[in-house]
Design a protein around this motif. Structure first.
Motif, mmCIF file in Angstrom:
data_model
loop_
_atom_site.group_PDB
_atom_site.id
_atom_site.type_symbol
_atom_site.label_atom_id
_atom_site.label_comp_id
_atom_site.label_asym_id
_atom_site.label_seq_id
_atom_site.Cartn_x
_atom_site.Cartn_y
_atom_site.Cartn_z
ATOM 1 N N GLY A 180 0.806 -1.205 0.000
ATOM 2 C CA GLY A 180 0.000 0.000 0.000
ATOM 3 C C GLY A 180 0.838 1.253 0.000
ATOM 4 O O GLY A 180 2.066 1.192 -0.032
ATOM 5 N N SER A 181 0.158 2.393 0.045
ATOM 6 C CA SER A 181 0.908 3.638 0.001
ATOM 7 C C SER A 181 1.452 3.949 1.392
ATOM 8 O O SER A 181 0.903 3.552 2.412
ATOM 9 N N LEU A 182 2.531 4.672 1.395
ATOM 10 C CA LEU A 182 3.166 5.042 2.651
ATOM 11 C C LEU A 182 2.226 5.924 3.477
ATOM 12 O O LEU A 182 2.128 5.775 4.695
ATOM 13 N N ASP A 183 1.503 6.807 2.795
ATOM 14 C CA ASP A 183 0.588 7.708 3.506
ATOM 15 C C ASP A 183 -0.501 6.939 4.248
ATOM 16 O O ASP A 183 -0.822 7.245 5.392
ATOM 17 N N ALA A 184 -1.060 5.929 3.565
ATOM 18 C CA ALA A 184 -2.115 5.132 4.204
ATOM 19 C C ALA A 184 -1.571 4.434 5.446
ATOM 20 O O ALA A 184 -2.235 4.379 6.482
ATOM 21 N N LEU A 185 -0.357 3.932 5.329
ATOM 22 C CA LEU A 185 0.264 3.282 6.474
ATOM 23 C C LEU A 185 0.412 4.250 7.625
ATOM 24 O O LEU A 185 0.126 3.919 8.779
ATOM 25 N N LYS A 186 0.870 5.430 7.282
ATOM 26 C CA LYS A 186 1.085 6.440 8.328
ATOM 27 C C LYS A 186 -0.234 6.780 9.011
ATOM 28 O O LYS A 186 -0.312 6.859 10.233
ATOM 29 N N ARG A 187 -1.268 6.985 8.189
ATOM 30 C CA ARG A 187 -2.573 7.332 8.779
ATOM 31 C C ARG A 187 -3.040 6.235 9.730
ATOM 32 O O ARG A 187 -3.609 6.489 10.769
ATOM 33 N N GLU A 188 -2.766 5.010 9.329
ATOM 34 C CA GLU A 188 -3.272 3.898 10.114
ATOM 35 C C GLU A 188 -2.454 3.653 11.394
ATOM 36 O O GLU A 188 -3.011 3.360 12.434
ATOM 37 N N TYR A 189 -1.148 3.781 11.253
ATOM 38 C CA TYR A 189 -0.314 3.372 12.386
ATOM 39 C C TYR A 189 0.304 4.517 13.181
ATOM 40 O O TYR A 189 0.629 4.365 14.344
ATOM 41 N N MET A 190 0.498 5.656 12.516
ATOM 42 C CA MET A 190 1.167 6.720 13.253
ATOM 43 C C MET A 190 0.140 7.625 13.910
ATOM 44 O O MET A 190 0.050 8.810 13.625
ATOM 45 N N THR A 191 -0.667 7.027 14.778
ATOM 46 C CA THR A 191 -1.733 7.777 15.419
ATOM 47 C C THR A 191 -1.262 8.374 16.735
ATOM 48 O O THR A 191 -1.965 9.171 17.342
ATOM 49 N N GLU A 192 -0.067 7.984 17.146
ATOM 50 C CA GLU A 192 0.425 8.484 18.422
ATOM 51 C C GLU A 192 1.250 9.744 18.217
ATOM 52 O O GLU A 192 2.005 9.845 17.267
ATOM 53 N N ASN A 215 5.662 13.622 15.546
ATOM 54 C CA ASN A 215 5.313 12.284 15.068
ATOM 55 C C ASN A 215 6.371 11.307 15.560
ATOM 56 O O ASN A 215 7.532 11.662 15.625
ATOM 57 N N PRO A 216 6.007 10.115 15.869
ATOM 58 C CA PRO A 216 7.059 9.122 16.089
ATOM 59 C C PRO A 216 7.750 8.850 14.740
ATOM 60 O O PRO A 216 7.175 9.108 13.685
ATOM 61 N N SER A 217 8.965 8.336 14.758
ATOM 62 C CA SER A 217 9.711 8.155 13.513
ATOM 63 C C SER A 217 9.138 6.996 12.709
ATOM 64 O O SER A 217 8.397 6.159 13.214
ATOM 65 N N LEU A 218 9.521 6.980 11.440
ATOM 66 C CA LEU A 218 9.085 5.914 10.557
ATOM 67 C C LEU A 218 9.636 4.572 11.043
ATOM 68 O O LEU A 218 9.007 3.528 10.882
ATOM 69 N N ASP A 219 10.812 4.626 11.651
ATOM 70 C CA ASP A 219 11.401 3.407 12.208
ATOM 71 C C ASP A 219 10.476 2.770 13.241
ATOM 72 O O ASP A 219 10.293 1.562 13.270
ATOM 73 N N THR A 245 8.847 -0.912 13.088
ATOM 74 C CA THR A 245 8.981 -1.852 14.197
ATOM 75 C C THR A 245 7.604 -2.335 14.644
ATOM 76 O O THR A 245 7.378 -3.517 14.895
ATOM 77 N N HIS A 246 6.697 -1.378 14.698
ATOM 78 C CA HIS A 246 5.309 -1.663 15.075
ATOM 79 C C HIS A 246 4.688 -2.668 14.088
ATOM 80 O O HIS A 246 4.042 -3.636 14.484
ATOM 81 N N LEU A 247 4.916 -2.416 12.797
ATOM 82 C CA LEU A 247 4.385 -3.297 11.757
ATOM 83 C C LEU A 247 4.940 -4.713 11.891
ATOM 84 O O LEU A 247 4.214 -5.698 11.833
ATOM 85 N N TYR A 248 6.257 -4.805 12.049
ATOM 86 C CA TYR A 248 6.908 -6.097 12.194
ATOM 87 C C TYR A 248 6.296 -6.846 13.370
ATOM 88 O O TYR A 248 6.035 -8.045 13.312
ATOM 89 N N LYS A 249 6.063 -6.099 14.443
ATOM 90 C CA LYS A 249 5.527 -6.717 15.645
ATOM 91 C C LYS A 249 4.109 -7.217 15.397
ATOM 92 O O LYS A 249 3.753 -8.329 15.746
ATOM 93 N N GLU A 250 3.338 -6.378 14.735
ATOM 94 C CA GLU A 250 1.958 -6.750 14.471
ATOM 95 C C GLU A 250 1.871 -8.022 13.621
ATOM 96 O O GLU A 250 1.022 -8.878 13.835
#
Lengths: 268, 328
Positions: free
Chosen positions: B237-249, B311-315, B319-324
């Motif tokens: 998917g797009s990087l933006d969609a990922l960010k919207r979904e996961y970078m909520t903190e 924002n928290p970093s992309l890293d 890491t969050h994604l890998y964990k999920e």
């Protein structure tokens, strides 16, 4: 997509040749040192033969110049393969370091890519010595040179080049199965070089000659045409046996090809 | 352009326990474990796309690149690149691709860089006029004019990487594979390399597949991300969609007149993570609480001198994604 007119392999070989030469010349002192070192070490085996004959004059009915004739073709064949097939000689290292993967990415035949990947000009010391010994042996041997015999001698040279080159390709092919280069192969290459310094029947072992005729055809490149050359055998077929090494070459390339296929399917 | 369907590749790896006894035992009898490097892999990449191929070490990234570039033959599945099956028409295929391995040079160590380029011209049979044009263009865009006459061994890492990238583009490939192209580079070189790749993709329409662990690379270059783990595509998917979904903190740092942690009342979705006499850090969940409400809640209880939201970093995201997905 447009197809460009392909640069022919021989021209590309020339470009690689000059690249390797220039790269070698970047380290002049190292080049010269290994050149002289190489010359000296191979001179040692020459003197061993020379001293032997100085004491005994003939060995098993062969004279010094006759033995040197054998020695010269072996030396030439060995050194030519060593200089120009260095890529196969050091192939195990290329597979381990992954530089073989890079060769797979080139739009050229793999055999060609490996062939041009290395050339070892520091080894020309042995080649030079080969030329000197050849010059001496050809002029001093008690051989009545006829066109047929000259042809036989050239075939011997060709056969030895093909023979030692085949061994290096085989050695490269085998390392796909073992990853490490097999030292066993040196028995045939270096061993063949040492044994081949004399006509093979000097060792008085029939199995040895059979082995080097049918399995590893060193005798075809050296012993049989040598008999023809010195008048010990009259049948012209003896002069043509070096051509048999071409079949050996095909077998070795076949093993190498199987190895490549295995590499591509296992990636290790 | 690139079409991959149900691609599988299994490696057999010899396993043994440590110790002399087991070493001897394995000499006669070896036990193998099967590793599914590629496990029914599916994706397509269109012409002119720029895709970030990410995943933890050993996820199957390099196996994929090897299959796509014709080095490795898969066990099963379909893979075509530009209409060709890479390993079946190897020479025709590799003429159309460029590959940069960050760790594996194709430049000749002892001769000037330009000599490697002319050699590559002949290897790829590039006509002189096209070669000239490409070389001039690459020299200008990557700033190579001073480097071409230098032997590779005397170049810095950044300079070498620029030459390396140029070398892989001499023959105008339609597809460019980049494996860790910015590894070990300083900031200036990194940016130069990124800008060049971007320009090349935009102007020539070169399809770019980038594998990297450098999240800044991903952020700067790619719009689409393929996340691979245990031989499968986990996310496409797009990087933006990922960010919207996961970078909520968000982390909100506040410089203020003073806060009493005990009497502080905070709305839902907001917690105090650090407290100092004149400074406090809150973490916010933006799906529950808009940032403006959080600011309002704090300013109602104290005087704010300064405020920053990060924002928290992309890293962290990765890491969050890998964990999920339980990889990594």
């Amino acid at each position: 997509m447009k197809q460009f007119k392909k640069v022919p392999a021989h021209r590309l070989y020339g470009t690689f040749f000059s690249m390797h030469l220039r790269a070698a010349m970047e380290y002049k002192s190292s080049f010269l040192m290994s050149f002289f070192g190489m010359t000296l070490t191979s001179l040692a085996s020459f003197f061993a033969i020379w001293l032997l004959f100085d004491r005994f004059h003939t060995v098993d009915g062969y004279t010094l110049s006759e033995v040197l004739l054998c020695y010269s073709v072996i030396l030439m064949g060995f050194s030519v393969s060593e200089i120009f097939l260095r890529g196969f000689d050091t192939f195990a290292g290329q597979v381990q370091s992954g530089s073989f993967d890079r060769l797979l990415l080139r739009p050229r035949s793999l055999l060609f890519s490996v062939l041009v990947s290395r050339m070892e000009f520091a080894r020309t010391g042995r080649f030079l010595q080969g030329i000197l010994v050849t010059a001496y042996a050809v002029t001093h041997a008690d051989i009545v040179w006829t066109p047929a015999r000259a042809g036989a001698y050239l075939l011997m040279l060709l056969g030895c080049c093909v023979f030692f080159s085949s061994l290096l390709i085989l050695q490269a092919g085998v390392c796909f199965f073992t990853i490490e280069g097999l030292e066993v192969m040196n028995i045939f290459s270096h061993g063949g070089k040492e044994l081949g310094s004399y006509p093979l029947d000097i060792y008085g072992s029939r199995p040895l000659i059979l082995f080097f005729t049918f399995l590893v055809p060193l005798a075809c490149a050296q012993y049989y045409p040598f008999l023809y050359l010195t008048g010990r055998a009259d049948c012209g077929l003896y002069a043509l046996t070096p051509l048999w090494t071409l079949a050996f070459l095909l077998v070795c390339i076949g093993v190498w090809r199987i190895g490549v296929r295995k590499y591509q399917s296992t990636g290790s | 352009m690139i079409y991959v369907k149900e691609l599988c590749k299994t490696f057999r790896v010899a396993r043994r326990d440590g110790g002399m006894k087991n070493t001897l035992k394995s000499f006669f009898h070896r036990e193998y474990t099967e590793i599914h490097a590629l496990d029914h892999l599916n994706f397509t990449i269109g012409e002119g796309e720029m895709v970030g191929y990410i995943g933890p070490n050993g996820a199957g990234k390099s196996s994929t690149v090897k299959v796509l570039s014709g080095i490795l033959v898969p066990d099963s599945g379909i893979c075509t690149v530009g209409g060709r099956v890479p390993w079946k028409e190897r020479t025709a295929h590799v003429a159309q691709i460029g590959v940069v391995f960050g760790q594996r040079s194709q430049l000749w160590w002892d001769v000037p860089v330009i000599d490697t380029f002319t050699l590559l011209r002949d290897i790829y049979s590039v006509p002189e006029t096209i070669y000239r044009r490409n070389l001039d263009e690459l020299t200008e865009m990557l700033g190579l004019s001073q480097l071409l006459r230098t032997p590779t061994r005397q170049l810095s890492l950044g300079q070498r990487m620029r030459c390396e990238i140029a070398a892989s583009l001499i023959h105008d490939p339609k597809i460019l594979f980049l494996d860790e192209p910015t590894i070990g580079l300083d900031a200036v070189s990194k940016i130069a390399v990124r800008d060049f790749i971007k320009a090349r993709n935009r102007e020539r329409g070169t399809t770019v597949i980038l594998t990297t662990h450098d999240m800044q690379d991903i952020e700067a270059l790619t719009e689409r991300i393929l996340l691979i783990g245990r031989g499968r595509i986990l996310r496409d998917g797009s990087l933006d969609a990922l960010k919207r979904e996961y970078m909520t903190e968000r982390h909100m740092t506040v410089l203020c007149a003073g806060l009493d942690a005990d009497t502080l009342s905070l709305p839902a979705g907001m917690t105090l993570s650090e407290s100092h006499p004149d400074r406090a850090v809150f973490s916010l969940d933006t799906t529950v609480l808009p940032v403006s409400d959080a600011i309002a809640a704090v300013s109602a209880q104290t005087d704010i001198y300064d405020l920053s939201v990060e924002n928290p970093s992309l890293d962290t995201l990765i890491t969050h994604l890998y964990k999920e997905y339980e990889v990594g």
